[in-house]
Motif scaffolding. Structure first.
Motif, PDB file in Angstrom:
ATOM      1  N   UNK A 259       0.833  -1.209   0.000  1.00 21.01           N
ATOM      2  CA  UNK A 259       0.000   0.000   0.000  1.00 21.01           C
ATOM      3  C   UNK A 259       0.865   1.255   0.000  1.00 21.01           C
ATOM      4  N   UNK A 260       1.933   1.223   0.741  1.00 18.23           N
ATOM      5  CA  UNK A 260       2.795   2.403   0.865  1.00 18.23           C
ATOM      6  C   UNK A 260       3.666   2.633  -0.365  1.00 18.23           C
ATOM      7  N   UNK A 261       3.999   1.564  -1.084  1.00 21.98           N
ATOM      8  CA  UNK A 261       4.988   1.696  -2.165  1.00 21.98           C
ATOM      9  C   UNK A 261       4.443   1.437  -3.568  1.00 21.98           C
ATOM     10  N   UNK A 262       3.335   0.694  -3.694  1.00 17.47           N
ATOM     11  CA  UNK A 262       2.867   0.276  -5.010  1.00 17.47           C
ATOM     12  C   UNK A 262       1.433   0.695  -5.330  1.00 17.47           C
ATOM     13  N   UNK A 263       0.578   0.710  -4.333  1.00 11.50           N
ATOM     14  CA  UNK A 263      -0.849   0.964  -4.588  1.00 11.50           C
ATOM     15  C   UNK A 263      -1.079   2.399  -5.067  1.00 11.50           C
ATOM     16  N   UNK A 264      -2.082   2.552  -5.910  1.00 14.31           N
ATOM     17  CA  UNK A 264      -2.451   3.861  -6.441  1.00 14.31           C
ATOM     18  C   UNK A 264      -3.755   4.342  -5.792  1.00 14.31           C
ATOM     19  N   UNK A 265      -3.823   5.635  -5.538  1.00 12.50           N
ATOM     20  CA  UNK A 265      -5.055   6.203  -4.982  1.00 12.50           C
ATOM     21  C   UNK A 265      -6.186   6.104  -6.004  1.00 12.50           C
ATOM     22  N   UNK A 266      -7.390   5.784  -5.537  1.00 13.89           N
ATOM     23  CA  UNK A 266      -8.550   5.715  -6.416  1.00 13.89           C
ATOM     24  C   UNK A 266      -8.905   7.129  -6.863  1.00 13.89           C
ATOM     25  N   UNK A 267      -9.301   7.259  -8.144  1.00 13.65           N
ATOM     26  CA  UNK A 267      -9.453   8.603  -8.726  1.00 13.65           C
ATOM     27  C   UNK A 267     -10.558   9.412  -8.053  1.00 13.65           C
ATOM     28  N   UNK A 268     -11.491   8.773  -7.369  1.00 14.47           N
ATOM     29  CA  UNK A 268     -12.561   9.485  -6.686  1.00 14.47           C
ATOM     30  C   UNK A 268     -12.243   9.800  -5.216  1.00 14.47           C
ATOM     31  N   UNK A 269     -11.055   9.428  -4.769  1.00 15.70           N
ATOM     32  CA  UNK A 269     -10.752   9.538  -3.343  1.00 15.70           C
ATOM     33  C   UNK A 269     -10.360  10.943  -2.906  1.00 15.70           C
TER      34      UNK A 269
END
Length: 399
Positions: A259-269
């Motif tokens: 989550x800290x290094x690879x995950x992307x924020x959801x565009x609606x967040x």
């Protein structure tokens, strides 16, 4: 290359956690590939042999380190964070040492403890009380023959000693014996190919007229014959609790890093980074609550068990019942927590985390396989019987 330097070899009990952490770091490097291939983790098992950890629970007077059960289970948990298959075979080794202590005569376990500490023996499993296909046939000379098949023989391959069971063909009595794995007539099969716990070698064994001497049989006091002897299944359940907790902690750490290094924020967040998403934070908050709650239940159960172990033959039925209740409670929580976190970890990592090469599903596959060992509904039944009727769980090989 041997990853254990002289500084990390186990010389005293205080070195145990450092040694286990060193091994776990090494196991983690190859966990994905070994999960893919399955089979026997021979190299890793030999590292455990060389580490001195196989003598951890053996009293110092027999060459061991006199570890408390807290110490042993802590190592199980550390290994499970990296590789629950190796945690499994390591934990079962100490369960079998406890088995000969609880079921056998003093002269028997004294000798086996000394030899295990001296020779770094690994103990494996051929005790499956629900599998009654192996028959014990009395012989005129006063010994027995074991013949038949056993399933779920965890750690039997690459072991020096086995705990094996058979049913007397005349009386139906359960016999349990401690025998060398290489004894004539024993064939161990590489036929374990399940979705999880893929390197526990929990396959089948065939016994063909295996000679069992009286000195091999654990008859005094025998299986589940006293409150103290009936601690054996409770230790097995504690082992599963710490395996499940370790897997959940390992999954949490993997998810946190991803989550800290690879995950992307959801565009609606409306946030820039995934680790700032309020729904992701909610998941992690729930994960943490579950883990902290389980840790406390686990510690309570271990303390209860250790007190009972220390009482030994002075342990009463009521005191044994209190231990069983605390362990059943922690087992239900461990099952639910481990299955939930290893499943929901993908919701905080995202779709790319399902890439097959990562094999992040191995955490769920491992606990899903192992949590089916005995139905958690029957633990809830035991807890409910206490909560409603003040009745402690009855002693069996699963409670």
């Amino acid at each position: 290359m041997n990853v254990l330097s002289q500084n990390h070899r186990l010389h005293c009990l205080s070195d145990a956690e450092t040694t286990a952490q060193t091994l776990a770091q090494q196991f983690a490097l190859t966990a994905v590939e070994r999960d893919r291939t399955g089979g026997t983790a021979k190299y890793e098992r030999d590292l455990i042999r060389q580490s001195g950890l196989l003598a951890l629970s053996i009293p110092a007077e027999f060459g061991g380190l006199s570890a408390r059960w807290q110490d042993v289970l802590n190592i199980v948990r550390i290994f499970a964070q990296a590789d629950s298959s190796l945690a499994h075979v390591f934990a079962f080794h100490h369960l079998h040492l406890a088995t000969v202590r609880l079921f056998g005569h003093t002269s028997q376990w004294h000798n086996w403890f000394k030899l295990t500490a001296e020779k770094s023996w690994f103990w494996g499993n051929a005790l499956n009380p629900l599998d009654k296909r192996t028959i014990a046939k009395p012989q005129q000379q006063g010994w027995y023959e074991f013949s038949g098949k056993k399933s779920f023989c965890s750690g039997a391959i690459d072991s020096e000693m086995l705990i094996a069971s058979a049913v007397d063909e005349q009386t139906g009595k359960l016999f349990i014996a401690a025998i060398p794995s290489a004894r004539s007539g024993i064939t161990l099969y590489h036929d374990w190919d399940n979705i999880g716990q893929r390197q526990t070698d929990s396959g089948s064994a065939i016994f063909e007229r295996v000679r069992i001497e009286n000195k091999d049989l654990l008859l005094d006091p025998g299986p589940l014959s006293t409150p103290f002897a009936s601690l054996r299944p409770l230790l097995a359940q504690l082992i599963f609790i710490n395996m499940f907790l370790g897997v959940a902690e390992g999954a949490f750490a993997e998810a946190q890093h991803y989550t800290q290094t690879e995950a992307k924020a959801w565009f609606l967040s409306d946030v820039e980074h995934a680790n700032e998403d309020p729904y992701t934070l909610r998941h992690y908050g729930e994960f943490w609550l579950q883990l902290e709650s389980l840790r406390l239940l686990n510690q309570h159960a271990i303390q209860k068990f250790q007190h009972a172990w220390d009482l030994a033959d002075k342990l009463t039925v009521t005191e044994r019942g209190e231990v069983a209740l605390s362990i059943a409670t922690a087992k239900v929580a461990a099952t639910r927590t481990s299955l939930d976190i290893t499943n929901r970890m993908f919701e905080v990592m995202g779709a790319r985390a399902t890439h097959a090469a990562l094999r992040l599903d191995r955490f769920w596959r491992n606990v899903r396989t192992q949590t089916l060992h005995d139905p958690v509904e029957y633990k809830l039944k035991d807890i409910g019987n206490w909560a409603l009727n003040n009745r402690y769980p009855k002693a069996s090989f699963y409670s």
